[in-house]
Design an enzyme around this catalytic site. Structure first.
Site, PDB file in Angstrom:
ATOM      1  N   ASP A  81      -3.580   8.487   8.095  1.00 61.22           N
ATOM      2  CA  ASP A  81      -5.217   7.279   8.480  1.00 61.22           C
ATOM      3  C   ASP A  81      -4.089   6.391   9.756  1.00 61.22           C
ATOM      4  O   ASP A  81      -5.017   5.848  10.246  1.00 61.22           O
ATOM      5  CB  ASP A  81      -5.698   6.482   7.655  1.00 61.22           C
ATOM      6  N   SER A 130       0.971  -1.100  -0.035  1.00 67.44           N
ATOM      7  CA  SER A 130      -0.076  -0.314  -0.194  1.00 67.44           C
ATOM      8  C   SER A 130       0.876   1.221   0.290  1.00 67.44           C
ATOM      9  O   SER A 130       0.115   2.616  -0.285  1.00 67.44           O
ATOM     10  CB  SER A 130      -0.478   0.141   0.756  1.00 67.44           C
ATOM     11  N   HIS A 157      -0.362   4.818   7.284  1.00 68.02           N
ATOM     12  CA  HIS A 157      -0.034   5.551   6.270  1.00 68.02           C
ATOM     13  C   HIS A 157       0.284   6.963   5.884  1.00 68.02           C
ATOM     14  O   HIS A 157      -0.254   7.047   7.460  1.00 68.02           O
ATOM     15  CB  HIS A 157      -0.536   5.436   4.567  1.00 68.02           C
TER      16      HIS A 157
END
Length: 400
Positions: free
Chosen positions: A358, A47, A361
């Site tokens: 968040d 991610s 990340h």
């Protein structure tokens, strides 16, 4: 738990490893990347590098993933794009600084008829691991950080399938890859996250590191055999500074935390251990393939600057360990059951003053500084070719 997980027993070994790395690094640090402009970028990872693959994979899902919802993407794209941030990622900044378009996700090309992959493709998928799913299933480890089961082996398989559409012979493919920049990650973090979440012992998780490094090494070697000449391989971020893990492993023992930064010492020591092992392996591969350039991207130290001197980089010192978007609960503004994007989570007013977007990340602001330090130095070994880059970066690729 944290005290029993200390890595201080390994300090002597760590110093020997660092000394060994200095010797190995000296042999390759004066070697620069090839003196030409890159014609394309191919990316693998999780991610931290996914520019939309998992979003396209999840399009048929009844419940949209959190990164498909506002406020994801609000800073630069002004809409969610599948990136796990408020804006651009490191791969985006690198592409723009090289004067190239943003690298399209592979699965966008599966869903749309007109996608140009000639200048690069991104195979990174959020939640991906370096190791195959079977490795974790055999050990009864479930990773709550991801619903996907894609591994680096899967991504490499997609790459080889796609390659046949871009070049029609082995020599053509070697020519294409010889002028391409390969971004190998970040990958490997999710291999450990599931085990940490399952409260496995540090000794067991440490035993995964050589296996994870071997998977990354095998992928690099295969790419070199296909013709890759320049590969950038990131290390792990300082995971002891991540709000999600700080919340999950909150400790009442002051000695568990670094006095200067407030980060958890034992988690950061684990990240350092992974990075040391990775660098040793990269130097080994470099010795075996002297005509290639394997660049170690030091994400760890590039990011640690934010936690040590937040104001110097435009971050708010009182927010440096807090999540911008989340539940606004506890010391790190994180509730492990309330995810950014889903109610009742709320975003902050100014993401650029936060390192964490968040809780897991980073913000676009943090990624911008990391990418800048990779391209300008000193956090790439050896330095990346700068012949195509002008600072400050003014090239703005078309928003995808």
């Amino acid at each position: 738990m944290a005290s029993s997980f200390s890595l201080r027993n390994f300090s002597t070994c760590s110093y020997l490893i660092q000394y060994f790395l200095l010797i190995l690094t000296f042999s390759v640090s004066t070697k620069h990347t090839l003196g030409f402009c890159y014609t394309s970028i191919f990316s693998f990872g999780d991610s931290l590098a996914d520019t939309g693959n998992l979003l396209h994979i999840a399009e048929s899902s009844t419940q949209p993933p959190q990164f498909a919802l506002p406020p994801y993407g609000e800073t630069y794209f002004h809409r969610p794009t599948g990136r796990c941030s408020d804006g651009r990622l490191i791969i985006d900044f690198i592409a723009q600084d090289l004067g190239m378009p943003l690298v399209p996700p592979y699965f966008r090309g599966q869903n749309e008829s007109v996608v140009n992959f000639q200048e690069g493709v991104n195979f990174a998928v959020g939640g991906s691991t370096a190791l195959d799913k079977s490795f974790f299933e055999e050990r009864g480890i479930h990773n709550p950080f991801t619903n996907s089961s894609f591994s680096l082996r899967d991504q490499l398989g997609w790459f080889k399938e796609m390659l046949s559409s871009l070049c029609h012979s082995s020599s053509d493919c070697k020519q294409l890859l010889s002028s391409s920049l390969i971004l190998m990650g970040e990958i490997g973090g999710n291999d450990y996250n599931g085990a940490f979440a399952s409260r496995r012992s540090l000794q067991e998780i440490r035993s995964f590191v050589p296996i994870v490094i071997d998977a990354i090494s095998s992928a690099i070697t295969e790419l070199i055999e296909l013709g890759a000449m320049t590969l950038m391989v990131p290390g792990n971020l300082p995971i002891g500074c991540i709000p999600y893990l700080l919340t999950d492993y909150m400790s009442s023992i002051k000695e568990d935390y670094d006095r200067e930064t407030g980060c958890l010492i034992w988690l950061n020591e684990f990240a350092v251990y992974h990075n040391e092992m990775l660098r040793i392996e990269l130097n080994r591969i470099q010795e075996l393939h002297p005509h290639t350039t394997i660049i170690y991207a030091d994400y760890y130290n590039a990011a640690m600057r934010f936690y040590r001197s937040p104001f110097e980089y435009g971050f708010n010192g009182s927010r440096v360990l807090k999540a911008c978007c989340g539940a606004k609960e506890g010391p790190y503004d994180v509730n492990l059951t309330v995810l950014c994007g889903y109610p009742p989570s709320t975003p902050c007013d100014d993401p650029s003053s936060y390192v964490s977007w968040d809780g897991t990340h980073l913000t676009e602001a943090a990624y911008r500084w990391i990418s800048k330090s990779l391209l300008e130095g000193p956090y790439t070994i050896p330095p990346i070719n700068l012949s195509c880059i002008s600072f400050p970066a003014t090239t703005e690729s078309k928003v995808d």
